[in-house]
Design a protein around this motif. Structure first.
Motif, PDB file in Angstrom:
ATOM      1  N   ARG A  81      -3.539 -16.275   8.959  1.00  0.00           N
ATOM      2  CA  ARG A  81      -3.307 -17.954   9.018  1.00  0.00           C
ATOM      3  C   ARG A  81      -2.203 -18.232   8.045  1.00  0.00           C
ATOM      4  NH1 ARG A  81      -8.546 -16.940  10.783  1.00  0.00           N
ATOM      5  NH2 ARG A  81      -9.001 -16.589   8.328  1.00  0.00           N
ATOM      6  N   GLN A 293     -14.281 -17.408  19.955  1.00  0.00           N
ATOM      7  CA  GLN A 293     -12.927 -18.217  19.752  1.00  0.00           C
ATOM      8  C   GLN A 293     -12.960 -19.613  20.364  1.00  0.00           C
ATOM      9  OE1 GLN A 293     -11.621 -16.718  17.488  1.00  0.00           O
ATOM     10  NE2 GLN A 293     -11.539 -14.290  17.949  1.00  0.00           N
ATOM     11  N   ASP A 331     -16.731 -15.862  15.617  1.00  0.00           N
ATOM     12  CA  ASP A 331     -15.595 -16.450  15.023  1.00  0.00           C
ATOM     13  C   ASP A 331     -15.196 -17.779  16.008  1.00  0.00           C
ATOM     14  OD1 ASP A 331     -15.317 -14.805  12.952  1.00  0.00           O
ATOM     15  OD2 ASP A 331     -13.712 -13.629  13.831  1.00  0.00           O
ATOM     16  N   ILE A 333     -11.798 -20.706  16.995  1.00  0.00           N
ATOM     17  CA  ILE A 333     -10.875 -21.458  16.389  1.00  0.00           C
ATOM     18  C   ILE A 333     -10.909 -22.846  17.164  1.00  0.00           C
ATOM     19  CG2 ILE A 333      -8.086 -21.271  16.790  1.00  0.00           C
ATOM     20  CD1 ILE A 333      -8.373 -18.314  16.911  1.00  0.00           C
ATOM     21  N   TYR A 364      -6.671 -23.886  14.388  1.00  0.00           N
ATOM     22  CA  TYR A 364      -5.683 -22.723  14.962  1.00  0.00           C
ATOM     23  C   TYR A 364      -4.200 -22.994  14.030  1.00  0.00           C
ATOM     24  CZ  TYR A 364      -1.713 -21.586  17.501  1.00  0.00           C
ATOM     25  OH  TYR A 364      -0.215 -20.917  17.946  1.00  0.00           O
TER      26      TYR A 364
HETATM   27  N1  5AD Z   1      -5.211 -19.227  13.684  1.00  0.00           N
HETATM   28  C1  5AD Z   1      -6.483 -19.393  13.629  1.00  0.00           C
HETATM   29  N2  5AD Z   1      -7.286 -18.605  13.377  1.00  0.00           N
HETATM   30  C2  5AD Z   1      -6.990 -17.225  13.732  1.00  0.00           C
HETATM   31  N3  5AD Z   1      -7.696 -16.191  13.887  1.00  0.00           N
HETATM   32  C3  5AD Z   1      -6.808 -15.029  14.113  1.00  0.00           C
HETATM   33  N4  5AD Z   1      -5.809 -15.693  14.517  1.00  0.00           N
HETATM   34  C4  5AD Z   1      -5.760 -16.854  13.999  1.00  0.00           C
HETATM   35  C5  5AD Z   1      -4.740 -18.109  14.155  1.00  0.00           C
HETATM   36  N5  5AD Z   1      -3.305 -17.763  14.317  1.00  0.00           N
HETATM   37  C6  5AD Z   1      -9.165 -15.881  13.531  1.00  0.00           C
HETATM   38  C7  5AD Z   1      -9.734 -15.661  14.777  1.00  0.00           C
HETATM   39  C8  5AD Z   1     -10.232 -14.217  14.457  1.00  0.00           C
HETATM   40  C9  5AD Z   1     -10.314 -14.266  13.086  1.00  0.00           C
HETATM   41  C10 5AD Z   1     -10.467 -12.976  12.278  1.00  0.00           C
HETATM   42  O1  5AD Z   1      -9.290 -14.922  12.421  1.00  0.00           O
HETATM   43  O2  5AD Z   1     -11.053 -16.363  15.064  1.00  0.00           O
HETATM   44  O3  5AD Z   1     -11.370 -13.781  14.982  1.00  0.00           O
END
Ligand code: 5AD
Ligand code: SF4
Length: 469
Positions: A81, A293, A331, A333, A364
């Motif tokens: 991120r 997610q 997890d 988002i 995100y």
């Molecule tokens: N933005 C936000 N969260 C993310 N994750 C992965 N990529 C992104 C992103 N671009 C989160 C997901 C993943 C965790 C390791 O990080 O929820 O399971």
């Protein structure tokens, strides 16, 4: 300063066979020197740092806890991120200050997932010339070479493509009782928001016989717990036609290790055989991290997750019904491009249904080069933050409720260290991965003991050892 350009840096060739083992020519070239290492991100990075430490100690470095005492600073970075970038650049500023004002010979080294992004590597070359060494996730084995042949200019080694899977990698493990064991590298899932398939490469499984050999060796050396590591462990073996993950789990369980854990699972490859394998063995821990997610099938489709809300809930129930006392974490988002209020409410619905033991929640964050980063987004940051708060309140409520069920119970805990909150206490985890601060004699460090839980908080438990009469 004469800076290399990216092309030159990336095409630089090294004979890998010389360096995958500890470099025998190191001759403790850095004897008496000190290293500081900071790790950002996931367990893979934590484990990579154990390899980096082994390689540094092979050169004669010993570990210190502050940059002021260090001769080399290693920053093992995460790219998942945007805020990971912010954290790195904040700390890098401190290192620069230390080098310019107190220790001009300080070697500053950046590695891990961030330099795998071309934009970052170029930025490090152009804007951070005081950084001496940069290497990517596929180049850790070159660290000794980089230090033994240290250049005047910046030395950048980032392979854009993953190499073969190597065995006999050296590790300086952080714990004497629990160990990470890589079973697979990279990821082929290409969820549309995720940078991992680009920074870590395509899925490469290790041969099962090598994994078993490593676990057997750990058992012989007194280790009580292994955690099998991969971005998507359930897909283990599919790329090399080896055992399935369920079969691998049973073989690892057969080594006689006290505890087997694994991270991370994707709901897509989670087979009945896996559920049955976990349920059938006492030494496979009843703890599953099952990333949701989003609870909206529409968003899941845009994320490329390959399951619907309903399929996820069916799997979740099967896991709960088959594995006794299992704990499930997740997890989530929020604020994926164009996530509507209805989409978000569906996520809350799934949380209400699954009542997770805990959850990692994120706003995100667009990652350049991923398909989602190109999606138009009309949701404001304010709305996203509101959603995150609302979600966190719900997650915390269930975490606390789940933990309260432990009060008065006797559970098994592997006592692994002194407690961070109170050095007079020890700490460890239950089989279900609950953190417990335990009143116990330090002679029990490294043992799996019975602990009576005296009180529960949202994120941890307190308890006292039940000693045999
Ligand atoms: N933005 C936000 N969260 C993310 N994750 C992965 N990529 C992104 C992103 N671009 C989160 C997901 C993943 C965790 C390791 O990080 O929820 O399971
Ligand atoms: Fe990223 Fe999806 Fe792979 Fe997990 S499964 S590492 S979220 S691409």
């Amino acid at each position: 300063m004469n800076l290399p350009n990216m092309k030159e840096a990336q095409t630089r060739t090294t004979d890998k066979t010389n360096y995958i083992y500890l470099n025998n020519n190191a001759d403790k070239a850095y004897a008496g020197k000190k290293y500081f290492i900071r790790t950002y991100g996931c367990q893979m990075n934590v484990h990579d740092s154990e390899e980096i430490s082994a390689r540094l100690e092979n050169l004669g470095f010993s570990k210190v806890e502050t940059i002021e005492e260090a001769d080399i600073v290693i920053l093992n970075t995460c790219a998942i991120r945007e805020n990971a970038h912010d954290k790195l650049y904040g700390f890098l500023g401190r290192c620069k200050h230390e080098k310019e004002n107190n220790n001009k010979d300080l070697i500053i080294c950046i590695c891990g997932c961030m330099p795998q992004e071309e934009k970052v590597a170029n930025d490090l070359i152009k804007n951070h010339p005081y950084v001496d060494i940069v290497f990517g996730t596929h180049n850790i084995f070159e660290l000794e070479d980089m230090l033994l042949n240290k250049m005047e200019r910046q030395d950048i080694r980032v392979y854009s493509k993953e190499g073969e899977v190597y065995e006999n990698i050296p590790y300086k493990r952080d714990s004497k009782f629990k160990a990470w064991v890589d079973i697979q590298y990279g990821c082929d899932k290409f969820c549309t928001y995720c940078i991992v398939p680009y920074t870590r490469g395509k899925q490469r499984s290790r041969k099962s016989e090598e994994i078993i050999k490593e676990v057997e060796c750990l058992v012989k050396n007194g280790y009580k717990e292994v955690t099998l590591l991969g971005q998507n462990v359930n897909a283990y073996g599919k790329d090399i036609n080896d055992l399935s993950f369920a079969e691998l789990l049973l073989k690892v369980s057969d080594t006689g290790i006290d505890r087997v854990r694994f991270v991370t699972s994707h709901p897509w490859d989670f087979s009945d055989d896996m559920i049955n394998a976990i349920a059938s063995r006492d030494n496979i821990m009843p703890y599953i991290h099952l990333p949701l997610q989003s609870g909206s099938s529409r968003i899941l489709k845009l994320m490329g997750r390959r399951y619907t809300k309903e399929e996820y809930i069916t799997l979740f129930k099967k896991i709960k019904d088959t594995i006794k006392n299992v704990a499930v974490t997740t997890d989530i988002i929020v604020g994926f491009p164009n996530e509507t209020e209805e989409d978000f409410n569906e996520t809350l619905e799934v949380v209400n249904e699954c009542k997770y033991d805990s959850a990692f929640t994120f706003i995100y964050s667009p990652r350049e080069g991923t398909p989602a980063a190109k999606m138009q987004d009309d949701i404001s940051l304010e709305v996203k933050e509101e959603r995150l708060h609302k979600l966190n309140d719900l997650v915390n409520k269930y975490a606390k409720e789940n933990n309260l069920k432990y009060e008065g119970k006797i559970v098994k805990v592997l006592l692994e260290d002194y407690s961070e909150k109170d050095k007079n206490l020890l700490m460890g985890y239950t089989d279900t991965m609950k953190l417990v601060n335990v009143k116990a004699d330090p002679k029990y460090l490294g043992s799996i003991v019975d602990v009576k839980i005296t009180s529960a908080k949202s994120w941890s438990l307190d308890g006292e050892i039940v000693e045999e009469k």
